[in-house]
Enzyme design. Structure first.
Site, PDB file in Angstrom:
ATOM      1  N   ARG A  47       1.362  -1.346  -0.745  1.00 57.39           N
ATOM      2  CA  ARG A  47       0.426  -0.121  -0.481  1.00 57.39           C
ATOM      3  C   ARG A  47       0.733   1.010  -0.377  1.00 57.39           C
ATOM      4  O   ARG A  47       0.907   2.484  -0.412  1.00 57.39           O
ATOM      5  CB  ARG A  47      -1.616   0.093   1.212  1.00 57.39           C
ATOM      6  CG  ARG A  47      -1.504   1.358   1.236  1.00 57.39           C
ATOM      7  CD  ARG A  47      -3.098   1.342   2.015  1.00 57.39           C
ATOM      8  NE  ARG A  47      -2.980  -0.268   3.135  1.00 57.39           N
ATOM      9  CZ  ARG A  47      -2.569   0.526   4.157  1.00 57.39           C
ATOM     10  NH1 ARG A  47      -1.907   1.371   4.594  1.00 57.39           N
ATOM     11  NH2 ARG A  47      -2.644  -0.842   5.324  1.00 57.39           N
ATOM     12  N   TYR A  99     -13.313  17.498 -17.995  1.00 60.04           N
ATOM     13  CA  TYR A  99     -13.811  16.560 -16.992  1.00 60.04           C
ATOM     14  C   TYR A  99     -14.729  16.440 -16.213  1.00 60.04           C
ATOM     15  O   TYR A  99     -14.328  17.144 -15.548  1.00 60.04           O
ATOM     16  CB  TYR A  99     -12.618  14.933 -17.072  1.00 60.04           C
ATOM     17  CG  TYR A  99     -12.764  13.953 -16.969  1.00 60.04           C
ATOM     18  CD1 TYR A  99     -13.045  12.889 -17.600  1.00 60.04           C
ATOM     19  CD2 TYR A  99     -12.969  13.049 -15.641  1.00 60.04           C
ATOM     20  CE1 TYR A  99     -13.294  11.584 -17.819  1.00 60.04           C
ATOM     21  CE2 TYR A  99     -13.140  12.014 -15.303  1.00 60.04           C
ATOM     22  CZ  TYR A  99     -13.708  11.567 -16.119  1.00 60.04           C
ATOM     23  OH  TYR A  99     -13.842  10.064 -16.491  1.00 60.04           O
ATOM     24  N   ASP A 171      -3.940  19.298 -15.854  1.00 63.63           N
ATOM     25  CA  ASP A 171      -4.611  17.074 -16.587  1.00 63.63           C
ATOM     26  C   ASP A 171      -3.932  17.290 -17.555  1.00 63.63           C
ATOM     27  O   ASP A 171      -4.925  17.617 -18.790  1.00 63.63           O
ATOM     28  CB  ASP A 171      -5.932  17.257 -16.740  1.00 63.63           C
ATOM     29  CG  ASP A 171      -6.510  16.009 -17.036  1.00 63.63           C
ATOM     30  OD1 ASP A 171      -5.978  15.168 -17.504  1.00 63.63           O
ATOM     31  OD2 ASP A 171      -8.379  15.708 -16.359  1.00 63.63           O
ATOM     32  N   LYS A 196      -5.967   5.718 -20.833  1.00 67.31           N
ATOM     33  CA  LYS A 196      -6.052   6.311 -21.145  1.00 67.31           C
ATOM     34  C   LYS A 196      -4.956   6.038 -22.140  1.00 67.31           C
ATOM     35  O   LYS A 196      -4.707   5.002 -22.751  1.00 67.31           O
ATOM     36  CB  LYS A 196      -6.504   7.230 -21.837  1.00 67.31           C
ATOM     37  CG  LYS A 196      -7.748   8.356 -20.985  1.00 67.31           C
ATOM     38  CD  LYS A 196      -9.179   7.387 -20.744  1.00 67.31           C
ATOM     39  CE  LYS A 196     -10.106   7.380 -18.933  1.00 67.31           C
ATOM     40  NZ  LYS A 196      -9.879   8.747 -18.973  1.00 67.31           N
TER      41      LYS A 196
HETATM   42  C1  LIG Z   1     -10.677   9.784 -17.715  1.00 64.40           C
HETATM   43  C2  LIG Z   1     -10.456  10.783 -17.640  1.00 64.40           C
HETATM   44  C3  LIG Z   1     -10.659  11.305 -15.798  1.00 64.40           C
HETATM   45  C4  LIG Z   1     -10.298  10.417 -15.403  1.00 64.40           C
HETATM   46  O1  LIG Z   1      -9.330   8.675 -15.478  1.00 64.40           O
HETATM   47  P1  LIG Z   1     -10.158   7.496 -14.859  1.00 64.40           P
HETATM   48  O2  LIG Z   1      -8.960   6.773 -15.187  1.00 64.40           O
HETATM   49  O3  LIG Z   1     -11.197   7.620 -15.796  1.00 64.40           O
HETATM   50  O4  LIG Z   1     -10.224   7.597 -13.684  1.00 64.40           O
HETATM   51  C5  LIG Z   1      -9.486  12.955 -16.239  1.00 64.40           C
HETATM   52  N1  LIG Z   1      -8.796  13.324 -17.040  1.00 64.40           N
HETATM   53  C6  LIG Z   1      -9.156  13.354 -18.424  1.00 64.40           C
HETATM   54  C7  LIG Z   1      -9.528  14.203 -19.156  1.00 64.40           C
HETATM   55  C8  LIG Z   1      -9.822  11.726 -18.644  1.00 64.40           C
HETATM   56  O5  LIG Z   1      -9.958  11.725 -19.507  1.00 64.40           O
END
Ligand SMILES: *Cc1c(COP(=O)(O)O)cnc(C)c1O
Length: 372
Positions: A47, A99, A171, A196
């Site tokens: 963890r 998002y 992000d 992603k």
């Molecule tokens: C998918 C996504 C998130 C969230 O990520 P998860 O892995 O689904 O929790 C945050 N920001 C963007 C731009 C995303 O495309």
């Protein structure tokens, strides 16, 4: 070393014990220690840290040009991991196009701690400056943004944040460090949904924070992750590290396909607008050119015929799959407003596309027949 080389080698050194060339997967939750808890190689319990998670963090820190990275179970866990380090009563600027999960945190959870957000158009620096308050502790940027692909000037936002004594987090999920490195432009940290493009195959969830410096937020976030258990599993870390090694090659192909699809769609009479920063007509094109190496694999289109036309198109595609998420090898489309729950914010005539790695002609043929 150059980016493509780092992607393959950072964190992926041959195993010291066996010489294994592919990074080993360590599943152990616990590590042998001495009678008084003396650690043998720095590890104690999964963890907190594990060698496979460490390898991925080394890789991500190298690719974003940061000092340290922290990997999480999902992108949202990473986002929350950063935001929970804010002092009670903080104010945050967030993009008005972003998002949905970010918006949800500020609606549902952060207000309990007196943390509020103002949504601004991040491409409008005057609006950003005007929204600052004495208690603004953070500017959270997302560029290109979801789902409108709006572009924000990261270097300019970093200057504004710095002058105000606030931090800037970006992000970087859509661009990835293959195309854009916010830390080099002055951001304090980068957030990723590694679900992603890093994972790249729609089969693993993960998130990450990468910090320019191992500062107090890093220390706090690492401690909170240890206590709350939001760390990425070793297996997921291993898959994401595997994905990172082909990220530069995949991104080049995503960008090429997306650019040509954006150009094709922008001349189609059924389509009112194509939101893609690689098009010279995009309002953020000049800034994207300045801060990105290429324009990415994401785009959205808006139909002249409104919601009905968008849904009709979505029901006709055959190679593109109707599904949420993005960044995988397969092309996906999504009517965003339909997946945003009770209060959708995306335009009803908008379809978002994650352009995959299929042959361009098959993708264009599919779009042509769906647009008929
Ligand atoms: C998918 C996504 C998130 C969230 O990520 P998860 O892995 O689904 O929790 C945050 N920001 C963007 C731009 C995303 O495309």
């Amino acid at each position: 070393m150059r980016f493509e080389t780092l992607a393959i080698h950072a964190g992926a050194e041959a195993d010291a014990e066996t010489g294994a060339v592919a990074p080993p997967l360590h599943m152990s939750t616990t590590f042998q220690h001495g009678p008084a808890g003396e650690r043998r190689a720095g590890y104690e319990y999964q963890r907190e840290a594990n060698p496979t998670q460490d390898r991925l963090e080394t890789c991500l820190a190298a690719l974003e040009g940061g000092e340290r990275a922290l990997v999480y179970a999902s992108g949202m866990a990473a986002m929350q991991g950063y935001l929970e380090c804010l002092a009670n009563g903080s104010h945050v600027l967030i993009p008005n196009d972003c998002y949905t999960g970010l918006r949800a945190l500020f609606h549902e959870f952060l207000p309990h701690r007196g943390i509020t957000a103002t949504a601004v158009d991040m491409s409008d620096l005057l609006e950003v400056r005007a929204a600052l308050r004495p208690e603004t502790a953070l500017i959270w940027a997302e560029t290109p943004s979801n789902p409108l692909l709006a572009v924000a000037d990261i270097a300019a936002l970093a200057e504004i944040a710095k002058a105000h004594g606030a931090r800037l987090v970006c992000d970087n999920t859509f661009a990835t460090p293959a195309l854009q490195q916010p830390l080099a432009l002055g951001a304090d940290a980068v957030m990723h949904s590694t679900t992603k493009y890093f994972g790249g195959h729609s089969d693993v969830m993960g998130g990450a924070l990468v910090f320019a410096q191992a500062d107090s937020v890093y220390e706090q976030a690492a401690h909170r992750r240890h206590i709350t258990g939001s760390i990425a599993s070793p297996f997921n870390s291993w898959l994401i590290l595997r994905g990172a090694r082909s990220l530069p090659a995949r991104m080049a192909w995503h960008c090429r396909n997306a650019q040509l699809i954006a150009e094709f769609l922008s001349s189609h009479p059924a389509i009112e607008s194509v939101n893609y920063p690689g098009l010279p007509t995009h309002p953020g094109h000049a800034i994207a050119r300045k801060q990105m190496r290429d324009f990415g694999g994401m785009l959205s289109i808006q139909f002249t015929g409104g919601r009905e036309a968008a849904l009709r198109f979505a029901s006709r595609v055959k190679v593109f799959t109707n599904a949420t998420s993005l960044g995988g090898v397969e092309s996906l489309i999504e009517h965003r407003a339909s997946t945003e729950g009770a209060n959708p914010v995306s335009p009803q005539n908008l379809i978002r596309m994650s352009v995959g790695l299929e042959h361009l002609d098959d993708l264009i043929d599919d779009l042509k027949q769906a647009l008929l």
